[in-house]
Design a protein around this motif. Structure first.
Motif, mmCIF file in Angstrom:
data_model
loop_
_atom_site.group_PDB
_atom_site.id
_atom_site.type_symbol
_atom_site.label_atom_id
_atom_site.label_comp_id
_atom_site.label_asym_id
_atom_site.label_seq_id
_atom_site.Cartn_x
_atom_site.Cartn_y
_atom_site.Cartn_z
ATOM 1 N N PHE A 211 0.837 -1.018 -0.345
ATOM 2 C CA PHE A 211 0.067 -0.454 -0.078
ATOM 3 C C PHE A 211 0.965 1.189 0.684
ATOM 4 O O PHE A 211 0.544 2.295 -1.127
ATOM 5 C CB PHE A 211 -1.072 -0.376 1.236
ATOM 6 N N VAL A 212 1.999 1.064 0.786
ATOM 7 C CA VAL A 212 2.731 2.493 0.666
ATOM 8 C C VAL A 212 3.742 2.596 -0.452
ATOM 9 O O VAL A 212 3.973 3.808 -0.762
ATOM 10 C CB VAL A 212 3.451 2.514 2.015
ATOM 11 N N CYS A 213 4.030 1.546 -1.454
ATOM 12 C CA CYS A 213 4.057 1.328 -2.500
ATOM 13 C C CYS A 213 3.607 1.865 -3.625
ATOM 14 O O CYS A 213 3.904 3.065 -4.489
ATOM 15 C CB CYS A 213 5.120 0.499 -2.888
ATOM 16 N N CYS A 214 2.294 1.453 -3.180
ATOM 17 C CA CYS A 214 1.706 2.118 -4.513
ATOM 18 C C CYS A 214 1.133 3.665 -4.678
ATOM 19 O O CYS A 214 1.185 4.253 -5.076
ATOM 20 C CB CYS A 214 0.551 1.363 -3.667
ATOM 21 N N ALA A 215 1.045 3.863 -3.349
ATOM 22 C CA ALA A 215 0.835 5.714 -2.953
ATOM 23 C C ALA A 215 1.721 6.582 -3.060
ATOM 24 O O ALA A 215 1.700 7.192 -3.899
ATOM 25 C CB ALA A 215 0.614 5.536 -0.613
ATOM 26 N N LEU A 216 3.335 6.132 -3.238
ATOM 27 C CA LEU A 216 4.605 6.344 -3.353
ATOM 28 C C LEU A 216 4.399 6.288 -4.464
ATOM 29 O O LEU A 216 4.897 7.784 -5.651
ATOM 30 C CB LEU A 216 5.642 6.040 -2.816
ATOM 31 N N ILE A 217 3.710 5.868 -5.611
ATOM 32 C CA ILE A 217 4.010 6.211 -6.882
ATOM 33 C C ILE A 217 2.538 6.944 -7.703
ATOM 34 O O ILE A 217 2.803 7.482 -7.869
ATOM 35 C CB ILE A 217 3.996 4.824 -7.618
ATOM 36 N N ALA A 218 1.668 6.274 -7.399
ATOM 37 C CA ALA A 218 0.490 7.195 -7.407
ATOM 38 C C ALA A 218 0.291 8.458 -7.202
ATOM 39 O O ALA A 218 -0.039 9.207 -8.237
ATOM 40 C CB ALA A 218 -0.285 6.159 -7.136
ATOM 41 N N ALA A 219 0.442 8.475 -5.540
ATOM 42 C CA ALA A 219 0.524 9.594 -5.025
ATOM 43 C C ALA A 219 1.538 11.278 -5.946
ATOM 44 O O ALA A 219 1.717 11.987 -5.846
ATOM 45 C CB ALA A 219 -0.344 9.760 -3.766
ATOM 46 N N PHE A 220 2.872 10.486 -5.115
ATOM 47 C CA PHE A 220 3.663 11.236 -5.228
ATOM 48 C C PHE A 220 4.837 11.241 -6.984
ATOM 49 O O PHE A 220 4.967 11.824 -6.825
ATOM 50 C CB PHE A 220 4.477 10.963 -3.622
ATOM 51 N N GLY A 221 4.539 10.461 -7.400
ATOM 52 C CA GLY A 221 4.712 10.516 -8.858
ATOM 53 C C GLY A 221 6.552 9.618 -8.619
ATOM 54 O O GLY A 221 7.236 9.953 -9.463
#
Length: 177
Positions: A143-153
């Protein structure tokens, strides 16, 4: 053996919409379950290697599996077998696309295919989660990895490198404890 492998790759390449990730469950069923060319762990290991290899994921998977089975010729046969249907389809579509791009039925077809492709891509994610031994203690990592990719690019490459380094450090820490 090489002919059967070529035809299997060709079938996978011809009848899978959505690209390499949508092919994962079909590849697993064909290579592991149906033909027994490898076990699930070998398949997952090859999938990890193919994800980190530059190039088209489906071709990387097929060539790695072919190489494992029959060396260089197996790798070539797998790559050609999985890519050939897409090449032929793209050539045919390119010849006729201008005539049909605004067609109502073609637009509806693609509108119907998109959700199915999302499901085909999501299914292997859940299967990989089971194989990766994700539990209540480490569920936060994807979830953290997905958030880092999706939210912060943040580039997935940096995520993979950071995860590898942190996993190595954690393993070193656990070994000392």
């Amino acid at each position: 053996m090489l002919l059967k492998f070529f035809l299997t790759c060709n079938k996978i390449g011809a009848f899978t919409l959505g690209g390499g990730y949508a092919m994962i469950p079909i590849m697993e069923r064909e290579f592991v379950d149906k033909n027994g060319w490898m076990d699930k762990q070998e398949f997952m290991d090859i999938m990890v290697v193919a994800q980190t290899t530059p190039g088209i994921f489906a071709i990387d998977m097929a060539s790695h599996i072919g190489y494992k089975m029959k060396g260089i010729w197996g790798g070539i046969v797998g790559a050609v077998g999985i890519a050939l249907p897409s090449i032929i389809a793209i050539l045919i579509i390119a010849m006729f696309f201008q005539q049909f791009k605004d067609n109502y039925w073609v637009a509806k077809f693609f509108a119907g295919v998109r959700p199915a492709v999302v499901a085909l891509i999501a299914a292997p994610c859940f299967k990989m989660a089971k194989t990766a031994n994700i539990n209540r203690y480490n569920i936060w990592i994807p979830f953290v990895c997905c958030a880092l990719i999706a939210a912060f690019g943040i580039s997935p490459i940096y995520i993979i490198i950071a995860a590898g380094v942190l996993g190595w450090l954690y393993g070193k820490y656990k070994k000392q404890s």
